[in-house]
Design an enzyme around this catalytic site. Sequence first.
Site, PDB file in Angstrom:
ATOM      1  N   ASP A 197      -2.577 -12.141   5.486  1.00  0.00           N
ATOM      2  CA  ASP A 197      -3.620 -12.805   6.269  1.00  0.00           C
ATOM      3  C   ASP A 197      -4.966 -12.644   5.575  1.00  0.00           C
ATOM      4  OD1 ASP A 197      -4.890 -14.050   8.515  1.00  0.00           O
ATOM      5  OD2 ASP A 197      -5.515 -12.055   9.174  1.00  0.00           O
TER       6      ASP A 197
ATOM      7  N   ASP B 122      -5.531  -2.907  -2.324  1.00  0.00           N
ATOM      8  CA  ASP B 122      -6.970  -2.818  -2.595  1.00  0.00           C
ATOM      9  C   ASP B 122      -7.285  -3.296  -4.010  1.00  0.00           C
ATOM     10  OD1 ASP B 122      -5.580  -0.596  -3.501  1.00  0.00           O
ATOM     11  OD2 ASP B 122      -7.116   0.866  -2.964  1.00  0.00           O
TER      12      ASP B 122
ATOM     13  N   LYS C 105       0.881  -1.179   0.000  1.00  0.00           N
ATOM     14  CA  LYS C 105       0.000   0.000   0.000  1.00  0.00           C
ATOM     15  C   LYS C 105       0.913   1.222   0.000  1.00  0.00           C
ATOM     16  CE  LYS C 105      -4.044   2.073   0.314  1.00  0.00           C
ATOM     17  NZ  LYS C 105      -5.098   1.991  -0.741  1.00  0.00           N
TER      18      LYS C 105
ATOM     19  N   ASP D 140      -7.244 -15.630   2.965  1.00  0.00           N
ATOM     20  CA  ASP D 140      -8.619 -16.106   3.199  1.00  0.00           C
ATOM     21  C   ASP D 140      -9.456 -15.854   1.947  1.00  0.00           C
ATOM     22  OD1 ASP D 140      -8.133 -16.929   5.836  1.00  0.00           O
ATOM     23  OD2 ASP D 140      -9.976 -16.013   6.598  1.00  0.00           O
TER      24      ASP D 140
HETATM   25  C1  IPM Z   1      -3.848 -17.309  10.095  1.00  0.00           C
HETATM   26  C2  IPM Z   1      -4.716 -16.948  11.276  1.00  0.00           C
HETATM   27  C3  IPM Z   1      -3.826 -16.350  12.367  1.00  0.00           C
HETATM   28  C4  IPM Z   1      -3.195 -15.091  11.788  1.00  0.00           C
HETATM   29  C5  IPM Z   1      -4.549 -16.037  13.699  1.00  0.00           C
HETATM   30  C6  IPM Z   1      -5.203 -17.270  14.273  1.00  0.00           C
HETATM   31  C7  IPM Z   1      -3.621 -15.416  14.708  1.00  0.00           C
HETATM   32  O1  IPM Z   1      -5.732 -16.086  10.898  1.00  0.00           O
HETATM   33  O2  IPM Z   1      -2.921 -18.141  10.258  1.00  0.00           O
HETATM   34  O3  IPM Z   1      -4.092 -16.782   9.006  1.00  0.00           O
HETATM   35  O4  IPM Z   1      -3.823 -14.015  11.811  1.00  0.00           O
HETATM   36  O5  IPM Z   1      -2.064 -15.178  11.324  1.00  0.00           O
HETATM   37 MG    MG Z   2      -5.842 -15.766   8.797  1.00  0.00          MG
END
Ligand code: IPM
Ligand code: MG
Length: 356
Positions: free
Chosen positions: A243, A219, A186, A247
């Site tokens: 992180d 973004d 960013k 996801d």
């Molecule tokens: C991940 C998880 C962890 C992170 C948490 C559980 C601390 O979300 O491994 O992605 O944020 O790194």
């Molecule tokens: Mg995570």
Amino acid sequence: MNALIAVLPGDGIGPEVVAEGVRVLEAVAERHGHDFTLKSADFGGVAIDAVGDPLPRSTLDLCLLSDAILLGAIGGPQWGGSDPLRRPEAGLLRLRRDLGVYANLRPVSVHPALRSASPLRPELLEGVDLVFVRELTGGIYFGTKTRDATSASDLCSYTVAEVERVTRVAARLARARRGKLTSIDKSNVLETSRLWRETVTRLMAAEFPDVKVEHALVDSAAMHLIRRPADYDVIVTENMFGDILTDEASMLAGSLGVSPSASLGDGTRGLYEPIHGSAPDIAGRGIANPIGTILSVALLLRHSLGLETEAAEIESAVYRAVEAGLRTADIASASVNAGAWVSTREAGDAVLAQLG
Ligand code: IPM
Ligand code: MG
């Protein structure tokens, strides 16, 4: 080969998925004549309950002695108390830091049979094969925190050396794959990101002139990851962006349940865990998807023990099991058999059957 492997089942569905990962690990060891010693230890919420610390000294010592660590998942609503250091997550961050595993590899590929499990249109998913390299031991996760009655702060800082070492891991990986690295930051707002971008640019020109580099703002990258995911090869980014984006990227594969991860440092010792959490809502029911853990076992064999053949055997056994119809509840919508699904144990059985 001999190896000591620490097994940290953790909380929630952690023990259920780790049990299947261990069965696969033992089957492969037996088949290839390896002598793996597996030692389990308490970690996370279960360790808070047992000894008041999410990462007991004895668990850390075992991990430091081991060649590799297999971790399930940690956390749960019962450990959300007011003392942040007594949360399971604090133990995970300490473990990552104390093991020095600064590069977190999160590969994402989409099995053709699972395209319909993804919320994205199937044609967008064709050819998706990317790896995130998330910086894991620096940035805002580890900066000084302050809190008073009306304000709070979390410091985000990076050094050139921290950016360089994780970029090298990502660049080596890109060189062995399709030769393309995307660095996400960013830099239009954050000083740490400007340092990040300058460092990546300089290091790539000096050490990896053969790898194509592109820079993207986080973004817009979050948008392009959905719009044209097949264009990415290796992506390197800082801790918190990584992180969040991993996801997001896991949804390309249809479920959080199928994505593995490897956390590596300078040596070969690594920490291996599925990217999903402890899923307290389904814990104890035997319905969690063990594929993310089983694929993490494959990464363990590859990166910590140098057993590429064994790793590839597991990956193709999973591939064939999915092809043959293996569906846990999370990916059941992609079942020809309209929603039929198997238990965690049966999913492990299906992979073992393909291993032969
Ligand atoms: C991940 C998880 C962890 C992170 C948490 C559980 C601390 O979300 O491994 O992605 O944020 O790194
Ligand atoms: Mg995570």
